[in-house]
Design a protein around this motif. Structure first.
Motif, PDB file in Angstrom:
ATOM      1  N   MET A   1       0.814  -1.171   0.080  1.00  0.00           N
ATOM      2  CA  MET A   1       0.060  -0.069  -0.171  1.00  0.00           C
ATOM      3  C   MET A   1       0.807   1.614  -0.006  1.00  0.00           C
ATOM      4  SD  MET A   1      -3.090  -0.581  -0.287  1.00  0.00           S
ATOM      5  CE  MET A   1      -4.512  -1.643  -0.204  1.00  0.00           C
ATOM      6  N   ASN A   2       1.990   1.303   0.673  1.00  0.00           N
ATOM      7  CA  ASN A   2       2.785   2.467   0.706  1.00  0.00           C
ATOM      8  C   ASN A   2       3.327   3.009  -0.811  1.00  0.00           C
ATOM      9  OD1 ASN A   2       2.915   2.745   3.369  1.00  0.00           O
ATOM     10  ND2 ASN A   2       4.701   1.618   3.735  1.00  0.00           N
ATOM     11  N   ALA A   3       3.569   1.874  -1.900  1.00  0.00           N
ATOM     12  CA  ALA A   3       3.839   2.341  -2.958  1.00  0.00           C
ATOM     13  C   ALA A   3       2.705   3.221  -3.888  1.00  0.00           C
ATOM     14  CB  ALA A   3       4.145   0.936  -3.770  1.00  0.00           C
ATOM     15  N   PHE A   4       1.341   2.460  -3.404  1.00  0.00           N
ATOM     16  CA  PHE A   4       0.370   3.258  -4.081  1.00  0.00           C
ATOM     17  C   PHE A   4       0.247   4.825  -3.441  1.00  0.00           C
ATOM     18  CE2 PHE A   4      -2.032  -0.891  -4.243  1.00  0.00           C
ATOM     19  CZ  PHE A   4      -1.687  -1.256  -5.682  1.00  0.00           C
ATOM     20  N   ARG A   5       0.649   4.795  -2.274  1.00  0.00           N
ATOM     21  CA  ARG A   5       0.404   6.058  -1.397  1.00  0.00           C
ATOM     22  C   ARG A   5       1.520   6.997  -2.128  1.00  0.00           C
ATOM     23  NH1 ARG A   5      -0.291   2.806   3.199  1.00  0.00           N
ATOM     24  NH2 ARG A   5      -2.382   2.608   3.938  1.00  0.00           N
ATOM     25  N   THR A   6       2.658   6.530  -2.105  1.00  0.00           N
ATOM     26  CA  THR A   6       3.921   7.439  -2.630  1.00  0.00           C
ATOM     27  C   THR A   6       3.732   7.861  -4.153  1.00  0.00           C
ATOM     28  OG1 THR A   6       5.405   6.262  -0.979  1.00  0.00           O
ATOM     29  CG2 THR A   6       6.182   7.490  -3.097  1.00  0.00           C
ATOM     30  N   LEU A   7       3.123   6.814  -5.059  1.00  0.00           N
ATOM     31  CA  LEU A   7       2.886   7.229  -6.259  1.00  0.00           C
ATOM     32  C   LEU A   7       1.533   8.265  -6.409  1.00  0.00           C
ATOM     33  CD1 LEU A   7       3.473   6.856  -9.282  1.00  0.00           C
ATOM     34  CD2 LEU A   7       2.134   4.657  -9.344  1.00  0.00           C
ATOM     35  N   ALA A   8       0.573   7.994  -5.701  1.00  0.00           N
ATOM     36  CA  ALA A   8      -0.531   9.061  -5.713  1.00  0.00           C
ATOM     37  C   ALA A   8       0.008  10.449  -5.195  1.00  0.00           C
ATOM     38  CB  ALA A   8      -1.341   8.559  -4.968  1.00  0.00           C
ATOM     39  N   ALA A   9       0.873  10.513  -4.234  1.00  0.00           N
ATOM     40  CA  ALA A   9       1.317  11.612  -3.928  1.00  0.00           C
ATOM     41  C   ALA A   9       2.384  12.485  -5.039  1.00  0.00           C
ATOM     42  CB  ALA A   9       2.286  11.729  -2.642  1.00  0.00           C
ATOM     43  N   ALA A  10       3.069  11.619  -5.726  1.00  0.00           N
ATOM     44  CA  ALA A  10       3.911  12.124  -6.780  1.00  0.00           C
ATOM     45  C   ALA A  10       3.042  12.660  -7.973  1.00  0.00           C
ATOM     46  CB  ALA A  10       4.876  11.261  -7.087  1.00  0.00           C
ATOM     47  N   SER A  11       2.025  11.931  -8.230  1.00  0.00           N
ATOM     48  CA  SER A  11       1.048  12.088  -9.328  1.00  0.00           C
ATOM     49  C   SER A  11       0.421  13.452  -9.081  1.00  0.00           C
ATOM     50  CB  SER A  11       0.241  11.129  -9.848  1.00  0.00           C
ATOM     51  OG  SER A  11       0.727   9.841 -10.097  1.00  0.00           O
ATOM     52  N   LEU A  12       0.108  13.778  -7.704  1.00  0.00           N
ATOM     53  CA  LEU A  12      -0.552  14.998  -7.325  1.00  0.00           C
ATOM     54  C   LEU A  12       0.298  16.309  -7.444  1.00  0.00           C
ATOM     55  CD1 LEU A  12      -2.841  13.931  -4.377  1.00  0.00           C
ATOM     56  CD2 LEU A  12      -3.671  14.527  -6.438  1.00  0.00           C
ATOM     57  N   LEU A  13       1.571  15.845  -7.148  1.00  0.00           N
ATOM     58  CA  LEU A  13       2.436  17.242  -7.239  1.00  0.00           C
ATOM     59  C   LEU A  13       2.838  17.560  -8.301  1.00  0.00           C
ATOM     60  CD1 LEU A  13       4.895  15.827  -4.024  1.00  0.00           C
ATOM     61  CD2 LEU A  13       3.140  18.048  -4.157  1.00  0.00           C
ATOM     62  N   VAL A  14       3.088  16.645  -9.174  1.00  0.00           N
ATOM     63  CA  VAL A  14       3.543  16.888 -10.579  1.00  0.00           C
ATOM     64  C   VAL A  14       2.521  17.462 -11.359  1.00  0.00           C
ATOM     65  CG1 VAL A  14       4.619  15.827 -12.710  1.00  0.00           C
ATOM     66  CG2 VAL A  14       5.563  14.923 -10.536  1.00  0.00           C
ATOM     67  N   GLY A  15       1.092  16.750 -11.166  1.00  0.00           N
ATOM     68  CA  GLY A  15       0.043  17.385 -11.960  1.00  0.00           C
ATOM     69  C   GLY A  15      -0.106  18.756 -11.622  1.00  0.00           C
ATOM     70  N   SER A  16      -0.229  19.046 -10.403  1.00  0.00           N
ATOM     71  CA  SER A  16      -0.341  20.566 -10.160  1.00  0.00           C
ATOM     72  C   SER A  16       0.868  21.315 -10.506  1.00  0.00           C
ATOM     73  CB  SER A  16      -0.746  20.730  -8.432  1.00  0.00           C
ATOM     74  OG  SER A  16       0.597  20.150  -7.822  1.00  0.00           O
ATOM     75  N   ALA A  17       2.048  21.079 -10.452  1.00  0.00           N
ATOM     76  CA  ALA A  17       3.009  21.853 -10.811  1.00  0.00           C
ATOM     77  C   ALA A  17       2.956  21.887 -12.329  1.00  0.00           C
ATOM     78  CB  ALA A  17       4.396  20.986 -10.581  1.00  0.00           C
ATOM     79  N   VAL A  18       2.588  21.052 -13.264  1.00  0.00           N
ATOM     80  CA  VAL A  18       2.600  21.400 -14.532  1.00  0.00           C
ATOM     81  C   VAL A  18       1.532  22.071 -14.863  1.00  0.00           C
ATOM     82  CG1 VAL A  18       1.945  19.858 -16.865  1.00  0.00           C
ATOM     83  CG2 VAL A  18       3.860  18.811 -15.292  1.00  0.00           C
ATOM     84  N   TYR A  19       0.286  21.988 -14.421  1.00  0.00           N
ATOM     85  CA  TYR A  19      -0.958  22.681 -14.680  1.00  0.00           C
ATOM     86  C   TYR A  19      -0.528  24.191 -14.141  1.00  0.00           C
ATOM     87  CZ  TYR A  19      -5.250  25.184 -14.074  1.00  0.00           C
ATOM     88  OH  TYR A  19      -6.378  25.982 -14.309  1.00  0.00           O
ATOM     89  N   LEU A  20       0.100  24.637 -13.050  1.00  0.00           N
ATOM     90  CA  LEU A  20       0.608  25.960 -12.748  1.00  0.00           C
ATOM     91  C   LEU A  20       1.300  26.282 -13.761  1.00  0.00           C
ATOM     92  CD1 LEU A  20       0.451  25.655  -8.844  1.00  0.00           C
ATOM     93  CD2 LEU A  20      -1.357  26.843 -10.263  1.00  0.00           C
ATOM     94  N   ALA A  21       2.366  25.707 -14.045  1.00  0.00           N
ATOM     95  CA  ALA A  21       3.670  26.167 -14.799  1.00  0.00           C
ATOM     96  C   ALA A  21       2.774  26.469 -16.259  1.00  0.00           C
ATOM     97  CB  ALA A  21       4.721  24.980 -15.183  1.00  0.00           C
ATOM     98  N   ALA A  22       2.135  25.502 -16.743  1.00  0.00           N
ATOM     99  CA  ALA A  22       1.544  25.718 -18.148  1.00  0.00           C
ATOM    100  C   ALA A  22       0.488  27.133 -18.330  1.00  0.00           C
ATOM    101  CB  ALA A  22       0.514  24.717 -18.487  1.00  0.00           C
ATOM    102  N   GLU A  23      -0.203  27.199 -17.166  1.00  0.00           N
ATOM    103  CA  GLU A  23      -1.051  28.601 -17.087  1.00  0.00           C
ATOM    104  C   GLU A  23      -0.125  29.893 -17.043  1.00  0.00           C
ATOM    105  OE1 GLU A  23      -4.329  30.619 -14.342  1.00  0.00           O
ATOM    106  OE2 GLU A  23      -3.882  28.522 -14.030  1.00  0.00           O
ATOM    107  N   THR A  24       1.011  29.719 -16.271  1.00  0.00           N
ATOM    108  CA  THR A  24       1.807  30.805 -16.001  1.00  0.00           C
ATOM    109  C   THR A  24       2.624  31.071 -17.595  1.00  0.00           C
ATOM    110  OG1 THR A  24       2.199  30.289 -13.833  1.00  0.00           O
ATOM    111  CG2 THR A  24       3.788  31.778 -14.961  1.00  0.00           C
TER     112      THR A  24
END
Length: 224
Positions: A1-24
């Motif tokens: 389960m820890n692998a799921f949580r870590t990948l979920a966290a990474a996906s949330l971080l990268v997704g939000s960073a990409v979105y904000l960067a693209a908008e800027t």
């Protein structure tokens, strides 16, 4: 389960960073006219055609950057939430997975079908607005429902309260946006109040998963 949580966290971080960067990046590329965060809608950045639309003059030279940001954000958000759902149980597990997919589809539709006069003429504008509705309502509703779940456990009470507040603000802003459509109000700022709540929630959940992955996804105990 820890692998799921870590990948979920990474996906949330990268997704939000990409979105904000693209908008800027896409907003900074506007020259004539300049982009207004208060008056212009976020989807104006993804318009592939220049010209007037709904009273706003659009000219987004880096529309492909914004549309790629929408799609990447949607796919990574969907992946993260589906992974997160695997750590939950019962109806909440199914609800979370479904809402993750719904929100992802919404973002992809927004990035694929643009908000512009051409879209209105070729009949794809409805798909754009459908996507926006799915993404905004799906993301904020998910934050609210999971917040109510997390608030029941002492270890995740703070995360739950933040999620409830953020999701509620996003949903209220959506109602305000729809009820003032076409009025002389800073609609771009109101729309951002309904969209940035999702991005903020992503970051908060990602940090919670990385700091205390077990507590952030533990089932609710009847004694909690």
């Amino acid at each position: 389960m820890n692998a799921f949580r870590t990948l979920a966290a990474a996906s949330l971080l990268v997704g939000s960073a990409v979105y904000l960067a693209a908008e800027t990046i896409a907003a900074a590329a506007w020259r004539s006219p300049t982009y207004s965060y208060a008056q212009n809608w976020i989807s104006d950045l993804g318009s592939a055609t220049a010209g007037e639309f709904q009273g706003r003059e659009l000219n987004s030279p880096l529309h492909a950057v914004m549309n790629a940001g929408f799609v990447v954000q949607g796919l990574l958000f969907g992946l993260a939430i589906v992974l997160l759902s695997r750590t939950l149980t019962g109806r909440l597990r199914h609800f979370t997975a479904v809402m993750g997919v719904v929100t992802a589809i919404g973002y992809v539709l927004v990035g694929t079908f643009h908000g512009s006069l051409q879209a209105q003429q070729d009949g794809t504008l409805g798909l754009h607005f459908t996507g926006a509705g799915l993404a905004i309502l799906g993301g904020n509703a998910l934050a609210l429902v999971l917040g109510l779940h997390w608030r029941k456990v002492v270890a995740t009470r703070t995360l739950g309260v933040i999620s409830i507040i953020v999701g509620s603000i996003g949903l209220i802003a959506t109602v305000v946006l729809l009820s003032t459509f076409g009025a002389d109000v800073p609609s771009g700022a109101i729309e951002r109040a309904s969209v940035y709540t999702i991005v903020l929630w992503q970051l908060v959940v990602a940090v919670a998963l990385l700091r205390n992955p077990v507590a952030a996804t533990r089932p609710v105990s009847p004694r909690s």
